[in-house]
Design a protein around this motif. Structure first.
Motif, PDB file in Angstrom:
ATOM      1  N   UNK A   1       0.824  -1.217   0.000  1.00  0.00           N
ATOM      2  CA  UNK A   1       0.000   0.000   0.000  1.00  0.00           C
ATOM      3  C   UNK A   1       0.857   1.266   0.000  1.00  0.00           C
ATOM      4  N   UNK A   2       2.071   1.200   0.547  1.00  0.00           N
ATOM      5  CA  UNK A   2       2.941   2.378   0.484  1.00  0.00           C
ATOM      6  C   UNK A   2       3.357   2.674  -0.950  1.00  0.00           C
ATOM      7  N   UNK A   3       3.638   1.644  -1.731  1.00  0.00           N
ATOM      8  CA  UNK A   3       4.010   1.892  -3.126  1.00  0.00           C
ATOM      9  C   UNK A   3       2.814   2.403  -3.927  1.00  0.00           C
ATOM     10  N   UNK A   4       1.622   1.971  -3.559  1.00  0.00           N
ATOM     11  CA  UNK A   4       0.435   2.527  -4.211  1.00  0.00           C
ATOM     12  C   UNK A   4       0.293   4.011  -3.884  1.00  0.00           C
ATOM     13  N   UNK A   5       0.327   4.336  -2.593  1.00  0.00           N
ATOM     14  CA  UNK A   5       0.124   5.729  -2.173  1.00  0.00           C
ATOM     15  C   UNK A   5       1.193   6.658  -2.733  1.00  0.00           C
ATOM     16  N   UNK A   6       2.437   6.213  -2.699  1.00  0.00           N
ATOM     17  CA  UNK A   6       3.559   7.097  -3.006  1.00  0.00           C
ATOM     18  C   UNK A   6       3.971   7.100  -4.470  1.00  0.00           C
ATOM     19  N   UNK A   7       3.608   6.065  -5.214  1.00  0.00           N
ATOM     20  CA  UNK A   7       4.093   5.947  -6.589  1.00  0.00           C
ATOM     21  C   UNK A   7       2.961   5.724  -7.592  1.00  0.00           C
ATOM     22  N   UNK A   8       2.137   4.695  -7.362  1.00  0.00           N
ATOM     23  CA  UNK A   8       1.126   4.352  -8.362  1.00  0.00           C
ATOM     24  C   UNK A   8       0.001   5.373  -8.420  1.00  0.00           C
ATOM     25  N   UNK A   9      -0.513   5.774  -7.262  1.00  0.00           N
ATOM     26  CA  UNK A   9      -1.599   6.754  -7.275  1.00  0.00           C
ATOM     27  C   UNK A   9      -1.191   8.042  -7.993  1.00  0.00           C
ATOM     28  N   UNK A  10      -0.011   8.643  -7.704  1.00  0.00           N
ATOM     29  CA  UNK A  10       0.374   9.859  -8.440  1.00  0.00           C
ATOM     30  C   UNK A  10       0.448   9.654  -9.942  1.00  0.00           C
ATOM     31  N   UNK A  11       0.880   8.483 -10.387  1.00  0.00           N
ATOM     32  CA  UNK A  11       0.928   8.222 -11.832  1.00  0.00           C
ATOM     33  C   UNK A  11      -0.482   8.244 -12.423  1.00  0.00           C
ATOM     34  N   UNK A  12      -1.419   7.606 -11.725  1.00  0.00           N
ATOM     35  CA  UNK A  12      -2.790   7.549 -12.244  1.00  0.00           C
ATOM     36  C   UNK A  12      -3.431   8.933 -12.233  1.00  0.00           C
ATOM     37  N   UNK A  13      -3.252   9.666 -11.128  1.00  0.00           N
ATOM     38  CA  UNK A  13      -3.855  10.995 -11.021  1.00  0.00           C
ATOM     39  C   UNK A  13      -3.287  11.940 -12.074  1.00  0.00           C
ATOM     40  N   UNK A  14      -1.995  11.806 -12.375  1.00  0.00           N
ATOM     41  CA  UNK A  14      -1.390  12.656 -13.405  1.00  0.00           C
ATOM     42  C   UNK A  14      -2.056  12.432 -14.761  1.00  0.00           C
ATOM     43  N   UNK A  15      -2.451  11.179 -15.033  1.00  0.00           N
ATOM     44  CA  UNK A  15      -3.094  10.871 -16.310  1.00  0.00           C
ATOM     45  C   UNK A  15      -4.592  11.107 -16.277  1.00  0.00           C
ATOM     46  N   UNK A  16      -5.185  10.977 -15.083  1.00  0.00           N
ATOM     47  CA  UNK A  16      -6.642  11.109 -14.955  1.00  0.00           C
ATOM     48  C   UNK A  16      -6.960  11.820 -13.649  1.00  0.00           C
ATOM     49  N   UNK A  17      -6.910  13.155 -13.619  1.00  0.00           N
ATOM     50  CA  UNK A  17      -7.137  13.911 -12.375  1.00  0.00           C
ATOM     51  C   UNK A  17      -8.460  13.595 -11.688  1.00  0.00           C
ATOM     52  N   UNK A  18      -9.447  13.151 -12.444  1.00  0.00           N
ATOM     53  CA  UNK A  18     -10.753  12.862 -11.851  1.00  0.00           C
ATOM     54  C   UNK A  18     -10.715  11.678 -10.888  1.00  0.00           C
ATOM     55  N   UNK A  19      -9.644  10.904 -10.916  1.00  0.00           N
ATOM     56  CA  UNK A  19      -9.545   9.747 -10.018  1.00  0.00           C
ATOM     57  C   UNK A  19      -9.016  10.122  -8.629  1.00  0.00           C
ATOM     58  N   UNK A  20      -8.628  11.377  -8.435  1.00  0.00           N
ATOM     59  CA  UNK A  20      -7.929  11.772  -7.203  1.00  0.00           C
ATOM     60  C   UNK A  20      -8.755  11.493  -5.954  1.00  0.00           C
ATOM     61  N   UNK A  21     -10.031  11.831  -5.970  1.00  0.00           N
ATOM     62  CA  UNK A  21     -10.845  11.658  -4.768  1.00  0.00           C
ATOM     63  C   UNK A  21     -11.005  10.177  -4.417  1.00  0.00           C
ATOM     64  N   UNK A  22     -11.266   9.359  -5.416  1.00  0.00           N
ATOM     65  CA  UNK A  22     -11.456   7.929  -5.155  1.00  0.00           C
ATOM     66  C   UNK A  22     -10.168   7.297  -4.634  1.00  0.00           C
ATOM     67  N   UNK A  23      -9.033   7.657  -5.229  1.00  0.00           N
ATOM     68  CA  UNK A  23      -7.763   7.105  -4.770  1.00  0.00           C
ATOM     69  C   UNK A  23      -7.411   7.639  -3.385  1.00  0.00           C
ATOM     70  N   UNK A  24      -7.775   8.889  -3.120  1.00  0.00           N
ATOM     71  CA  UNK A  24      -7.549   9.440  -1.787  1.00  0.00           C
ATOM     72  C   UNK A  24      -8.329   8.684  -0.728  1.00  0.00           C
ATOM     73  N   UNK A  25      -9.543   8.283  -1.057  1.00  0.00           N
ATOM     74  CA  UNK A  25     -10.345   7.499  -0.114  1.00  0.00           C
ATOM     75  C   UNK A  25      -9.706   6.135   0.139  1.00  0.00           C
ATOM     76  N   UNK A  26      -9.114   5.552  -0.903  1.00  0.00           N
ATOM     77  CA  UNK A  26      -8.418   4.277  -0.720  1.00  0.00           C
ATOM     78  C   UNK A  26      -7.200   4.453   0.177  1.00  0.00           C
TER      79      UNK A  26
END
Length: 239
Positions: free
Chosen positions: A59-84
């Motif tokens: 989960x640390x690699x998701x929070x610190x690396x994977x989530x930023x990659x996804x949000x950079x490509x799709x900003x609309x995912x930020x809230x859902x990933x933040x909840x995760x």
């Protein structure tokens, strides 16, 4: 129950799905094995340590690396990933409790530390009331982790799998996956191989293990044999 793979799976989805299935199976196994007197404390300690470090790292690699990659490509995912990520914080609390259980076999090592840690010394004869209390505490903490992980993955996968498919390129996934492998703590890595063999097809497992460093690949047969032995002990079907 294992989840069915999405019909349009990418490498990223396949590798993530297998990692999640390992987490489901391994957390369930610890909760079940903790209260079985025939399962040595050393075997339980090894599985517990494997789970704590791997779940945290995942989960640390998701929070610190994977989530930023996804949000950079799709900003609309930020809230859902933040909840995760908020759920990851709750998982951390459950992992803290699990890690705090003093489950290590306290008998003298006598040069056989690896055997004790892996649970190859047989059941912990005469562990008495203290051993029973340890198993009860481990069971309670393991159940909390299991339930948290299973609920979290049920929330995460409907969000993450489409995001991986639609917003993470193969090159980005390769880079991320290699970073994950390079930074994974070396704790009972053979158990990961054994669990992968249980939850994935041979082709899927080979896909995941293809990213291992070249010096590790010749060790896979021995890791598989050790995993089979240790998982039998944890399930009470081997000695």
């Amino acid at each position: 129950m294992l989840t069915d793979p999405p019909k349009d799976s990418t490498v990223a989805v396949t590798e993530t799905r297998l990692a999640h299935e390992v987490h489901r199976v391994a957390t369930a196994l610890l909760a079940e094995a903790a209260v079985q007197p025939a399962v040595p404390l050393g075997a339980l300690a090894q599985l517990r340590d494997f789970l704590v470090v791997n779940l945290r790292h995942h989960h640390e690699t998701e929070d610190e690396d994977l989530w930023p990659r996804i949000v950079a490509a799709a900003p609309a995912t930020a809230d859902a990933l933040g909840a995760l990520s908020e759920e990851h914080e709750r998982l951390d609390a459950a992992l803290d409790r699990l890690a705090a259980v003093a489950v290590r076999d306290s008998r003298p090592d006598n040069g056989a530390g690896e055997d004790v840690a892996a649970g190859r010394t047989g059941a912990d004869e005469g562990e008495g009331d203290a051993g029973g209390e340890v198993r009860a505490a481990l069971h309670d903490a393991a159940v909390a982790v299991r339930d948290t992980v299973h609920a979290h993955l049920a929330h995460e996968e409907p969000i993450l799998f489409p995001a991986l498919r639609d917003h993470v390129t193969p090159a980005e996934w390769t880079d991320f996956s290699q970073r994950v492998i390079a930074t994974t703590p070396p704790v009972a890595g053979h158990l990961m191989v054994g669990f992968l063999d249980e939850v994935g097809t041979p082709a899927e497992v080979e896909l995941v293990l293809a990213g291992l460093p070249e010096p590790v690949r010749p060790l896979l047969p021995a890791m598989r044999r050790q995993a089979v032995d240790d998982l039998r002990i944890l399930r009470g079907t081997g000695s």
